[in-house]
Design a protein around this motif. Structure first.
Motif, PDB file in Angstrom:
ATOM      1  N   ALA A 149       0.518  -1.410  -0.150  1.00 42.71           N
ATOM      2  CA  ALA A 149       0.108  -0.062  -0.217  1.00 42.71           C
ATOM      3  C   ALA A 149       0.988   0.994   0.143  1.00 42.71           C
ATOM      4  O   ALA A 149       1.854   1.089   0.660  1.00 42.71           O
ATOM      5  N   SER A 150       0.815   2.844  -0.670  1.00 43.62           N
ATOM      6  CA  SER A 150       1.106   3.696  -0.539  1.00 43.62           C
ATOM      7  C   SER A 150       0.778   5.058  -0.394  1.00 43.62           C
ATOM      8  O   SER A 150       0.812   5.782  -0.565  1.00 43.62           O
ATOM      9  N   SER A 151      -0.504   4.227   0.316  1.00 41.16           N
ATOM     10  CA  SER A 151      -1.443   5.279   1.042  1.00 41.16           C
ATOM     11  C   SER A 151      -2.377   5.797   2.384  1.00 41.16           C
ATOM     12  O   SER A 151      -2.196   4.193   2.352  1.00 41.16           O
ATOM     13  N   VAL A 152      -2.081   6.300   3.118  1.00 46.11           N
ATOM     14  CA  VAL A 152      -2.934   5.987   4.330  1.00 46.11           C
ATOM     15  C   VAL A 152      -3.644   6.837   4.836  1.00 46.11           C
ATOM     16  O   VAL A 152      -2.821   8.687   4.691  1.00 46.11           O
ATOM     17  N   MET A 153      -4.242   7.362   5.750  1.00 49.22           N
ATOM     18  CA  MET A 153      -5.105   8.021   5.601  1.00 49.22           C
ATOM     19  C   MET A 153      -5.688   8.495   6.883  1.00 49.22           C
ATOM     20  O   MET A 153      -4.904   7.104   7.921  1.00 49.22           O
ATOM     21  N   ALA A 154      -4.854   9.811   7.631  1.00 51.15           N
ATOM     22  CA  ALA A 154      -4.762  10.127   9.047  1.00 51.15           C
ATOM     23  C   ALA A 154      -6.446   9.497   9.289  1.00 51.15           C
ATOM     24  O   ALA A 154      -7.829   9.919   8.699  1.00 51.15           O
ATOM     25  N   THR A 178       2.020   8.264   0.606  1.00 51.06           N
ATOM     26  CA  THR A 178       1.708  10.003   0.361  1.00 51.06           C
ATOM     27  C   THR A 178       0.062   9.684   1.624  1.00 51.06           C
ATOM     28  O   THR A 178       0.022   8.080   2.042  1.00 51.06           O
ATOM     29  N   VAL A 179       0.739  10.841   2.559  1.00 49.80           N
ATOM     30  CA  VAL A 179      -0.139  10.484   3.931  1.00 49.80           C
ATOM     31  C   VAL A 179      -1.344  11.634   3.035  1.00 49.80           C
ATOM     32  O   VAL A 179      -1.166  12.817   3.108  1.00 49.80           O
ATOM     33  N   VAL A 180      -2.634  11.379   3.402  1.00 51.83           N
ATOM     34  CA  VAL A 180      -3.989  12.218   2.745  1.00 51.83           C
ATOM     35  C   VAL A 180      -4.895  12.441   3.665  1.00 51.83           C
ATOM     36  O   VAL A 180      -4.861  11.493   5.072  1.00 51.83           O
ATOM     37  N   SER A 181      -4.868  13.897   4.487  1.00 52.18           N
ATOM     38  CA  SER A 181      -6.520  13.823   5.013  1.00 52.18           C
ATOM     39  C   SER A 181      -7.363  13.164   5.179  1.00 52.18           C
ATOM     40  O   SER A 181      -7.997  12.075   3.923  1.00 52.18           O
ATOM     41  N   ASP A 182      -8.179  12.890   6.175  1.00 52.36           N
ATOM     42  CA  ASP A 182      -9.254  12.324   6.223  1.00 52.36           C
ATOM     43  C   ASP A 182     -10.846  13.767   5.620  1.00 52.36           C
ATOM     44  O   ASP A 182     -10.091  14.216   6.044  1.00 52.36           O
ATOM     45  N   ALA A 225      -0.746  20.297   9.688  1.00 50.12           N
ATOM     46  CA  ALA A 225      -1.177  19.306   8.667  1.00 50.12           C
ATOM     47  C   ALA A 225       0.151  18.926   8.353  1.00 50.12           C
ATOM     48  O   ALA A 225       0.603  17.877   8.119  1.00 50.12           O
ATOM     49  N   LEU A 226       0.124  20.128   7.113  1.00 51.01           N
ATOM     50  CA  LEU A 226       1.546  19.547   6.432  1.00 51.01           C
ATOM     51  C   LEU A 226       3.111  19.682   7.052  1.00 51.01           C
ATOM     52  O   LEU A 226       3.487  18.610   6.678  1.00 51.01           O
ATOM     53  N   SER A 227       3.167  19.891   8.103  1.00 54.83           N
ATOM     54  CA  SER A 227       4.504  19.995   8.758  1.00 54.83           C
ATOM     55  C   SER A 227       4.659  18.720   9.960  1.00 54.83           C
ATOM     56  O   SER A 227       5.311  18.079   9.992  1.00 54.83           O
ATOM     57  N   ALA A 228       3.345  18.115  10.275  1.00 54.84           N
ATOM     58  CA  ALA A 228       3.579  17.148  10.329  1.00 54.84           C
ATOM     59  C   ALA A 228       3.203  16.003  10.048  1.00 54.84           C
ATOM     60  O   ALA A 228       3.540  14.450  10.128  1.00 54.84           O
ATOM     61  N   GLY A 229       2.755  16.068   8.485  1.00 55.15           N
ATOM     62  CA  GLY A 229       3.333  14.512   7.772  1.00 55.15           C
ATOM     63  C   GLY A 229       1.951  14.869   6.684  1.00 55.15           C
ATOM     64  O   GLY A 229       2.079  13.384   5.913  1.00 55.15           O
ATOM     65  N   VAL A 230       0.870  15.742   6.890  1.00 51.48           N
ATOM     66  CA  VAL A 230      -0.496  15.211   6.240  1.00 51.48           C
ATOM     67  C   VAL A 230       0.394  15.714   4.722  1.00 51.48           C
ATOM     68  O   VAL A 230       0.447  16.923   4.654  1.00 51.48           O
ATOM     69  N   ASP A 231       0.186  14.654   2.779  1.00 56.48           N
ATOM     70  CA  ASP A 231       0.556  15.557   2.357  1.00 56.48           C
ATOM     71  C   ASP A 231      -0.694  15.670   1.338  1.00 56.48           C
ATOM     72  O   ASP A 231       0.136  16.408   0.267  1.00 56.48           O
ATOM     73  N   VAL A 232      -1.786  15.171   1.353  1.00 59.72           N
ATOM     74  CA  VAL A 232      -2.677  15.787   0.265  1.00 59.72           C
ATOM     75  C   VAL A 232      -4.283  15.846   0.935  1.00 59.72           C
ATOM     76  O   VAL A 232      -4.435  15.162   2.400  1.00 59.72           O
TER      77      VAL A 232
END
Length: 744
Positions: free
Chosen positions: A228-233, A263-267, A291-298
């Motif tokens: 898996a290449s994506s994770v949702m917060a 990538t980490v995406v937002s819910d 969020a960007l600073s913490a690691g959310v990408d999209v």
């Protein structure tokens, strides 16, 4: 994954506006006019391109070939008329099938989990992925890797059960199936969403991050190991910090410790919550920076906190542009991996070929049949083909009640009608006499007529009562929704007048078969006591009716509970992985669940031999446990052989038992096999004081069982050597099945 040369070159060439556009999302509806892609709207809405386009099936309402044409035009526009020609990820939901028109609706995830069959999970995910790819969707928000330990939570139906080992193995199956079809999975929700305080959606989890390392984090790690290449917060907080702003979680653990490069995406609107609900940011712009600073990408489902606000924050020096570059490299790297730069457009001429096929219907029916759990049976099942049956209850003939949360327009055919076969329809085709009365709705209402159902019950051989709940989503509440996202409950009984319906039809003296159609584990001890047989069908999808009929008429479902069924909401938590000191009787209620994790009956009967295990094994090695299993009935049946462990002597308090292996076997009458579990001792690790998984020396009790409450043999193994810290905790033991001579 992210060090793709082409992606790196692009980032170096892009303006800040173009880079930030790659971190945003738009809905397909903003790009359509009269059901077609509109270049004029695109020039206004996405002048610099876009990272993702979402809700393509649900919001467009288009049939597959029409939608594929829209997506092809969209991607052509992005390649030719935006500054850097970057195609978009096009995504749609697929928790229980592609959620657009004509999408096949398969059993909801908790039903797939009940099959205890990772191969089936992979096969179903692959078939769903083929439909996604046909309309041009290269990415989906599935699977839900949360552990479903809180049945009051409306979304428990979307999970793969309460156990980390089972959920990890099934998550790997779903991820592999989607990747086989060329679709990028997204693991969600990272982390703790499935154990909210009070069962309320978005509430904080009932445990710490350290404790979640031994449970909730394991399916996520397994999914990442599967590709898996994506994770949702997740919406919730972990140890007091919202997941969307949690650098410890999204960067320290996920990126640095696990070396995740995707990538980490937002819910949906999860970044906004940092400002609007949590109050850890003063406004949306600050929330985006946090969020960007913490690691959310999209950002999903549309751009609110990134976009122009993020551009302004960089210009004002509130965030370094290098963090934007980092996120863009990750997203472009994921797009390159998915083939968007070379093969990102669907073919409208062939798109419809993936829909409405006999192969898909057959798979959906087989999955629905193997997902059902026979909870109890006094011998009334299977029904005789010449039985006269009354089919009653709110889910007997209501198609939508068979479908899971996030199905949306799934199962709608080319004419816009819903293509679902109900239990009444399926039984009417296969039994001589079938009478039908709804009796009551999911919730009490003016159209209830319990008397009609009772009258029918008096004149038949058996009653099949289809009761339970109806799944939905909070933004689409209706008068009958009882489960799904945002539809949490404080109690777990049958809603409305359904319990009365069961009581009164049972009082006629006619045998009653209860079919529970529900995505939520229900606490229904009185209903089970009144029934002659109880079948848990979960949310079986569009082929649910034929699958239920198959089982009622003799097909052995083989399903086992992936969750513990409580007697009452007051018992919660009732999941089986409890530490020893958590156990104890209530004054008026037993401590045990109504039915334990792993439980399920069969139309066949199985005997177990004495398990064979070695006397000792190294802490950093493997051990093999073997057991003979025989079908001693005169008919074929399915059994799920389960292996549990308890580690004694380590430095961390462990649950009374933990699943470490399982194997589903289908055996002909009189057939005997040897099931070998090759267990890597890393599966026995526990999180130590330094937040590392450690296998301590000590004694391990191994139980071969039919469920967490039905042990069929116990032996012990000594783990010897120094403490061992595995890099990855294995999901479950590898298993092989060998033929063996019958004991008879």
């Amino acid at each position: 994954m992210t060090d793709v040369p082409y992606a790196n070159r692009l980032v170096a060439e892009m303006s800040l506006e173009s880079k930030v556009a790659q971190l945003g999302t738009v809905r397909i509806g903003s790009l359509l006019e009269d059901g077609r892609f509109s270049p004029d709207r695109a020039r206004d809405v996405i002048p610099c391109g876009i990272g993702r386009v979402t809700r393509v099936g649900r919001e467009s309402g288009l049939a597959p070939s029409e939608l594929a044409a829209v997506v092809a035009d969209l991607q052509s526009y992005l390649r030719s008329e935006t500054p850097h020609g970057i195609p978009a990820f096009v995504r749609e939901e697929s928790l229980c099938g592609y959620a657009g028109r004509r999408g096949a609706t398969v059993p909801q995830a908790i039903g797939i989990a009940s099959s205890w069959d990772p191969t089936l999970a992979r096969e179903v995910a692959n078939a769903v992925g083929e439909q996604l790819r046909a309309i041009g969707s290269q990415l989906t928000l599935s699977p839900v890797a949360d552990l479903g330990v809180e049945p009051r939570w409306g979304r428990i139906e979307e999970t793969l059960g309460e156990d980390p080992a089972l959920a990890a193995a099934l998550t790997q199956g779903v991820v592999s199936g989607l990747l086989d079809a060329g679709v990028e999975p997204t693991l969600k929700h990272f982390v703790g969403h499935g154990r909210p305080v009070g069962g309320r959606n978005r509430a904080r989890p009932t445990t710490s991050l350290r404790e979640m390392r031994d449970a909730d984090l394991r399916p996520f790690r397994a999914g990442l190991d599967a590709g898996a290449s994506s994770v949702m917060a997740a919406y919730n907080t972990v140890d007091g910090t919202p997941c969307h702003a949690n650098r410890r979680l999204l960067t320290d653990l996920l990126r640095e410790e696990w070396e995740f490069e995707g990538t980490v995406v937002s819910d949906g609107r999860g970044i906004e919550l940092l400002a609007t609900e949590y109050g850890v940011a003063p406004d949306r712009r600050a929330a985006g920076v946090l969020a960007l600073s913490a690691g959310v990408d999209v950002e999903l489902p549309e751009t609110e906190c990134f976009g122009d606000r993020l551009v302004a924050a960089v210009a004002d020096g509130d965030v370094d542009e290098s963090l934007v570059d980092r996120a863009v490299r990750r997203h472009l790297g994921q797009k390159a991996r998915a083939g968007l730069f070379t093969d990102g457009s669907p073919d409208p001429e062939t798109a419809s070929a993936a829909f409405g096929t006999d192969a898909m219907r057959s798979l959906a029916r087989r999955a629905a049949r193997r997902s059902q759990v026979l909870l109890e049976n006094d011998g009334i099942l299977p029904l005789s083909a010449d039985s006269a049956v009354a089919v009653v209850g709110p889910s007997a003939d209501e198609p939508r009640n068979l479908l899971g949360n996030y199905s949306y327009a799934g199962a709608e055919n080319a004419d816009g009608d819903i293509d679902v076969v109900t239990p009444r329809e399926a039984l009417s085709e296969r039994l001589g006499t079938v009478e039908h009365a709804r009796g009551c709705g999911i919730r009490a209402g003016p159209t209830d007529d319990v008397d009609e159902a009772v009258e029918l019950a008096s004149d038949v051989d058996a009653v099949v009562a289809c009761v339970g709940g109806r799944s939905g989503i909070d933004v689409e509440r209706n008068s009958s929704g009882t489960a799904g996202e945002g539809l949490d409950r404080a109690e777990l009984g049958l809603p409305g007048r359904q319990a009365e319906l069961i009581r009164r039809v049972a009082s006629t003296g006619t045998p009653v078969v209860v079919v529970l159609v529900s995505g939520r584990p229900l606490a229904v001890p009185e209903t089970v006591d009144r029934a002659n047989a109880t079948l848990l069908a979960w949310l079986p999808g569009q082929q649910g009716g034929p699958a239920v009929a198959d089982v009622l008429l003799g097909a052995d479902p083989g399903g086992r509970l992936p969750v513990s069924l409580p007697r009452t909401a007051g018992q919660l938590p009732v999941h089986y992985r409890q530490p020893p000191v958590s156990r104890g009787e209530y004054v008026f209620t037993p401590e045990t669940p109504l039915f334990p994790f792993g439980h399920g009956e069969s139309y066949a009967r199985f005997s177990y031999g004495t398990p064979a295990v070695p006397e000792s094994a190294p802490t950093d090695g493997t051990l093999t446990a073997s057991v003979a299993v025989e079908n001693v009935a005169d008919r074929r049946g399915a059994e799920v052989v389960q292996l549990y462990a308890r580690h004694r002597g380590g430095r961390t308090v462990r649950p009374v038992r933990e699943l470490v292996g399982f194997r589903r076997v289908d055996l002909a009458a009189g057939k005997r096999v040897e099931v070998d579990f090759e267990l890597r001792t890393g599966a026995l690790a526990a999180c130590g004081a330094e937040d590392r998984s450690v296998v301590d020396p000590g004694r391990v009790d191994l139980e071969v069982a039919r469920s967490a409450g039905d042990c069929r043999g116990r032996e012990s193994v000594d783990l010897v050597g120094d403490p061992y810290c595995p890099d990855t905790r294995p999901a479950v033991a590898d298993t092989t099945v060998r033929s063996a001579s019958s004991s008879r």
